[in-house]
Design a protein around this motif. Structure first.
Motif, PDB file in Angstrom:
ATOM      1  N   LYS A 200       0.820  -1.202   0.000  1.00  0.00           N
ATOM      2  CA  LYS A 200       0.000   0.000   0.000  1.00  0.00           C
ATOM      3  C   LYS A 200       0.856   1.255   0.000  1.00  0.00           C
ATOM      4  CE  LYS A 200      -0.840   0.517   5.012  1.00  0.00           C
ATOM      5  NZ  LYS A 200      -1.883   0.479   6.051  1.00  0.00           N
ATOM      6  N   VAL A 201       0.293   2.310  -0.572  1.00  0.00           N
ATOM      7  CA  VAL A 201       0.934   3.617  -0.617  1.00  0.00           C
ATOM      8  C   VAL A 201       0.043   4.600   0.128  1.00  0.00           C
ATOM      9  CG1 VAL A 201      -0.108   4.083  -2.898  1.00  0.00           C
ATOM     10  CG2 VAL A 201       1.835   5.448  -2.113  1.00  0.00           C
ATOM     11  N   GLU A 202       0.643   5.413   0.976  1.00  0.00           N
ATOM     12  CA  GLU A 202      -0.118   6.395   1.754  1.00  0.00           C
ATOM     13  C   GLU A 202      -0.638   7.502   0.838  1.00  0.00           C
ATOM     14  OE1 GLU A 202       2.437   7.747   4.843  1.00  0.00           O
ATOM     15  OE2 GLU A 202       2.685   5.758   5.731  1.00  0.00           O
ATOM     16  N   THR A 203      -1.921   7.860   1.030  1.00  0.00           N
ATOM     17  CA  THR A 203      -2.563   8.852   0.160  1.00  0.00           C
ATOM     18  C   THR A 203      -3.457   9.764   0.999  1.00  0.00           C
ATOM     19  OG1 THR A 203      -4.342   7.275  -0.251  1.00  0.00           O
ATOM     20  CG2 THR A 203      -2.556   7.354  -1.866  1.00  0.00           C
ATOM     21  N   PRO A 204      -2.893  10.667   1.795  1.00  0.00           N
ATOM     22  CA  PRO A 204      -3.698  11.453   2.737  1.00  0.00           C
ATOM     23  C   PRO A 204      -4.680  12.425   2.095  1.00  0.00           C
ATOM     24  CG  PRO A 204      -1.446  12.254   2.653  1.00  0.00           C
ATOM     25  CD  PRO A 204      -1.456  10.964   1.900  1.00  0.00           C
ATOM     26  N   GLN A 205      -4.495  12.775   0.828  1.00  0.00           N
ATOM     27  CA  GLN A 205      -5.365  13.767   0.198  1.00  0.00           C
ATOM     28  C   GLN A 205      -6.203  13.211  -0.947  1.00  0.00           C
ATOM     29  OE1 GLN A 205      -5.715  16.868   1.449  1.00  0.00           O
ATOM     30  NE2 GLN A 205      -4.319  16.182   3.059  1.00  0.00           N
ATOM     31  N   VAL A 206      -6.288  11.912  -1.055  1.00  0.00           N
ATOM     32  CA  VAL A 206      -7.005  11.314  -2.193  1.00  0.00           C
ATOM     33  C   VAL A 206      -8.431  10.967  -1.798  1.00  0.00           C
ATOM     34  CG1 VAL A 206      -7.118   9.330  -3.743  1.00  0.00           C
ATOM     35  CG2 VAL A 206      -4.941  10.455  -3.320  1.00  0.00           C
ATOM     36  N   ASN A 207      -9.358  11.381  -2.632  1.00  0.00           N
ATOM     37  CA  ASN A 207     -10.768  11.072  -2.481  1.00  0.00           C
ATOM     38  C   ASN A 207     -11.127   9.906  -3.409  1.00  0.00           C
ATOM     39  OD1 ASN A 207     -13.730  11.672  -3.678  1.00  0.00           O
ATOM     40  ND2 ASN A 207     -13.637  12.409  -1.568  1.00  0.00           N
ATOM     41  N   PRO A 208     -12.077   9.057  -3.046  1.00  0.00           N
ATOM     42  CA  PRO A 208     -12.439   7.947  -3.934  1.00  0.00           C
ATOM     43  C   PRO A 208     -12.851   8.372  -5.337  1.00  0.00           C
ATOM     44  CG  PRO A 208     -13.371   7.581  -1.762  1.00  0.00           C
ATOM     45  CD  PRO A 208     -12.781   8.956  -1.746  1.00  0.00           C
ATOM     46  N   HIS A 209     -13.245   9.628  -5.495  1.00  0.00           N
ATOM     47  CA  HIS A 209     -13.641  10.128  -6.808  1.00  0.00           C
ATOM     48  C   HIS A 209     -12.453  10.645  -7.616  1.00  0.00           C
ATOM     49  CE1 HIS A 209     -17.926   9.883  -5.763  1.00  0.00           C
ATOM     50  NE2 HIS A 209     -17.584  10.374  -4.576  1.00  0.00           N
ATOM     51  N   ASP A 210     -11.302  10.811  -6.975  1.00  0.00           N
ATOM     52  CA  ASP A 210     -10.135  11.358  -7.666  1.00  0.00           C
ATOM     53  C   ASP A 210      -9.487  10.307  -8.553  1.00  0.00           C
ATOM     54  OD1 ASP A 210     -10.490  13.747  -6.325  1.00  0.00           O
ATOM     55  OD2 ASP A 210      -9.067  13.238  -4.716  1.00  0.00           O
ATOM     56  N   GLN A 211      -8.705  10.800  -9.529  1.00  0.00           N
ATOM     57  CA  GLN A 211      -7.883   9.904 -10.333  1.00  0.00           C
ATOM     58  C   GLN A 211      -6.717   9.414  -9.480  1.00  0.00           C
ATOM     59  OE1 GLN A 211      -8.323   8.761 -13.465  1.00  0.00           O
ATOM     60  NE2 GLN A 211     -10.295   9.803 -13.583  1.00  0.00           N
ATOM     61  N   SER A 212      -6.642   8.119  -9.281  1.00  0.00           N
ATOM     62  CA  SER A 212      -5.607   7.556  -8.409  1.00  0.00           C
ATOM     63  C   SER A 212      -4.610   6.698  -9.178  1.00  0.00           C
ATOM     64  CB  SER A 212      -6.264   6.719  -7.310  1.00  0.00           C
ATOM     65  OG  SER A 212      -7.095   5.730  -7.882  1.00  0.00           O
ATOM     66  N   ASP A 213      -4.622   6.800 -10.503  1.00  0.00           N
ATOM     67  CA  ASP A 213      -3.790   5.939 -11.338  1.00  0.00           C
ATOM     68  C   ASP A 213      -2.298   6.085 -11.049  1.00  0.00           C
ATOM     69  OD1 ASP A 213      -6.375   6.291 -12.470  1.00  0.00           O
ATOM     70  OD2 ASP A 213      -5.682   5.393 -14.322  1.00  0.00           O
ATOM     71  N   LEU A 214      -1.849   7.318 -10.768  1.00  0.00           N
ATOM     72  CA  LEU A 214      -0.421   7.521 -10.528  1.00  0.00           C
ATOM     73  C   LEU A 214       0.033   6.826  -9.251  1.00  0.00           C
ATOM     74  CD1 LEU A 214       0.089  11.239 -11.612  1.00  0.00           C
ATOM     75  CD2 LEU A 214       0.672   9.163 -12.867  1.00  0.00           C
ATOM     76  N   TYR A 215      -0.820   6.824  -8.227  1.00  0.00           N
ATOM     77  CA  TYR A 215      -0.490   6.100  -6.993  1.00  0.00           C
ATOM     78  C   TYR A 215      -0.434   4.595  -7.268  1.00  0.00           C
ATOM     79  CZ  TYR A 215      -1.141  10.258  -4.110  1.00  0.00           C
ATOM     80  OH  TYR A 215      -1.016  11.487  -3.539  1.00  0.00           O
ATOM     81  N   TYR A 216      -1.368   4.122  -8.053  1.00  0.00           N
ATOM     82  CA  TYR A 216      -1.403   2.703  -8.396  1.00  0.00           C
ATOM     83  C   TYR A 216      -0.170   2.305  -9.200  1.00  0.00           C
ATOM     84  CZ  TYR A 216      -3.397  -1.763  -9.876  1.00  0.00           C
ATOM     85  OH  TYR A 216      -3.621  -3.093 -10.103  1.00  0.00           O
ATOM     86  N   ARG A 217       0.304   3.227 -10.075  1.00  0.00           N
ATOM     87  CA  ARG A 217       1.504   2.950 -10.854  1.00  0.00           C
ATOM     88  C   ARG A 217       2.729   2.825  -9.957  1.00  0.00           C
ATOM     89  NH1 ARG A 217       0.730  -0.068 -14.097  1.00  0.00           N
ATOM     90  NH2 ARG A 217       2.947   0.091 -14.475  1.00  0.00           N
ATOM     91  N   LYS A 218       2.763   3.556  -8.851  1.00  0.00           N
ATOM     92  CA  LYS A 218       3.879   3.432  -7.905  1.00  0.00           C
ATOM     93  C   LYS A 218       3.934   2.015  -7.344  1.00  0.00           C
ATOM     94  CE  LYS A 218       4.267   8.215  -6.278  1.00  0.00           C
ATOM     95  NZ  LYS A 218       4.226   9.090  -5.080  1.00  0.00           N
ATOM     96  N   LEU A 219       2.768   1.473  -7.011  1.00  0.00           N
ATOM     97  CA  LEU A 219       2.707   0.101  -6.505  1.00  0.00           C
ATOM     98  C   LEU A 219       3.134  -0.889  -7.592  1.00  0.00           C
ATOM     99  CD1 LEU A 219      -0.718   0.245  -4.614  1.00  0.00           C
ATOM    100  CD2 LEU A 219       1.573   0.501  -3.636  1.00  0.00           C
ATOM    101  N   ALA A 220       2.659  -0.654  -8.816  1.00  0.00           N
ATOM    102  CA  ALA A 220       3.010  -1.534  -9.925  1.00  0.00           C
ATOM    103  C   ALA A 220       4.509  -1.530 -10.180  1.00  0.00           C
ATOM    104  CB  ALA A 220       2.254  -1.112 -11.183  1.00  0.00           C
ATOM    105  N   ASP A 221       5.124  -0.369 -10.052  1.00  0.00           N
ATOM    106  CA  ASP A 221       6.562  -0.249 -10.298  1.00  0.00           C
ATOM    107  C   ASP A 221       7.357  -1.091  -9.301  1.00  0.00           C
ATOM    108  OD1 ASP A 221       8.848   1.034 -11.658  1.00  0.00           O
ATOM    109  OD2 ASP A 221       9.205   1.949  -9.700  1.00  0.00           O
ATOM    110  N   VAL A 222       6.965  -1.064  -8.035  1.00  0.00           N
ATOM    111  CA  VAL A 222       7.655  -1.856  -7.007  1.00  0.00           C
ATOM    112  C   VAL A 222       7.523  -3.346  -7.309  1.00  0.00           C
ATOM    113  CG1 VAL A 222       7.663  -2.513  -4.570  1.00  0.00           C
ATOM    114  CG2 VAL A 222       7.404  -0.113  -5.210  1.00  0.00           C
ATOM    115  N   ILE A 223       6.324  -3.783  -7.683  1.00  0.00           N
ATOM    116  CA  ILE A 223       6.074  -5.199  -7.947  1.00  0.00           C
ATOM    117  C   ILE A 223       6.797  -5.667  -9.203  1.00  0.00           C
ATOM    118  CG2 ILE A 223       4.267  -6.864  -8.562  1.00  0.00           C
ATOM    119  CD1 ILE A 223       2.401  -5.264  -6.712  1.00  0.00           C
ATOM    120  N   GLU A 224       6.793  -4.829 -10.243  1.00  0.00           N
ATOM    121  CA  GLU A 224       7.420  -5.226 -11.502  1.00  0.00           C
ATOM    122  C   GLU A 224       8.942  -5.286 -11.401  1.00  0.00           C
ATOM    123  OE1 GLU A 224       5.768  -2.460 -14.246  1.00  0.00           O
ATOM    124  OE2 GLU A 224       3.795  -3.428 -14.247  1.00  0.00           O
TER     125      GLU A 224
END
Length: 281
Positions: free
Chosen positions: A140-164
């Motif tokens: 998981k990546v901490e996201t203190p200012q993200v709302n469920p309606h916001d675009q969160s793709d960049l945060y998700y890409r951070k997780l993908a980068d670690v896994i890949e």
């Protein structure tokens, strides 16, 4: 005793195609003993069959043709052959590890799709429901200012980068974690983190401070599912919250939102199935 054999005879005696022998000749891996200059016929000596067996063996253990060519381009001692085979064994072990990771990812993805189909059936009913979930290891990546309606793709890409970086592939399973509260509007929600599930957590080397491994506990969850939209989010969150409050259910204080893609066509508008989960204490 016959010593020289045509290309057809050599192919038949060694269970190999004529086309393969011609190709090996062309790239310099296995050449005929001599070629008749008048008619161009290739002839192989019976003693060459031993080397053809070596080539077939190396091919069987998935040695690249370039490596086989290099291997046969100089005189090898038993020590040279031993070192070469040790190198090939190392390559095979790495390939086996990759295949095992692929098998684990396939197994996990199949389970997720089964879960998704079950959630779809629950969604169609439109009611709050209960289900038991096993413990999940997450990145998981901490996201203190993200709302469920916001675009969160960049945060998700951070997780993908670690896994890949460890040679794995991120799956299509991702979620949000936020506080379980009586929000008047879902745009007042701020997520603590965005996460995805992982299966090779022991190999993950995390370089960023705001990304870490964690677990979502096992237990019975109170859930509701819907097709994602701003209108549906407000409606179904309120329905879930009111149900938990009116039934006096004690929780761990978190909402675990899971989003799963319904449509896999990249040219269409995003379409997600969303499930909100709250753990009973």
């Amino acid at each position: 005793m016959k010593e020289y054999f045509t290309i057809g005879e050599t192919a038949r005696l060694n269970n190999i195609s004529i086309q393969t022998l011609r190709y090996y000749d062309r790239i310099g891996i296995f050449k005929p003993y001599y070629t008749d200059q008048e008619n161009g016929y290739r002839y192989y000596h019976v003693k060459q069959f031993f080397y053809l067996d070596i080539i077939k063996y190396l091919k069987y253990i998935r040695t690249p043709l370039e490596e086989i060519k290099r291997f046969g381009s100089y005189t090898c001692t038993p020590e040279d052959i031993q070192h070469f085979l040790e190198e090939q064994e190392s390559v095979i072990v790495q390939e086996m590890e990759k295949l095992e990771r692929a098998r684990q990812l396939l197994h996990r993805r199949r389970n997720q799709l089964n879960e998704q189909l079950d959630i779809c059936r629950k969604k169609d009913e439109g009611f709050v429901y209960f289900r038991y979930l096993d413990e999940q290891t997450i990145l998981k990546v901490e996201t203190p200012q993200v709302n469920p309606h916001d675009q969160s793709d960049l945060y998700y890409r951070k997780l993908a980068d670690v896994i890949e970086k460890i040679g794995d592939v991120v799956d299509n399973y991702y979620g949000f974690i936020y506080d379980f509260k009586p929000y008047k509007d879902s745009r007042d929600i701020y997520c603590n983190s965005i996460y995805t599930t992982v299966c090779n957590e022991k190999k993950i080397d995390i370089g960023e401070k705001n990304i870490r491994l964690d677990t979502i506990p096992s237990g019975e969850y109170v859930c509701i599912a819907f097709d994602w939209s701003a209108k549906n989010y407000d409606e179904y969150y309120q329905k879930l919250y009111q149900y938990i409050e009116s039934h006096g259910i004690q929780t761990d204080g978190n909402v675990y939102q899971v989003s799963l893609p319904i449509d896999f066509n990249s040219l269409r508008e995003e379409n997600f199935l969303t499930e909100l989960r709250v753990l009973k204490k």
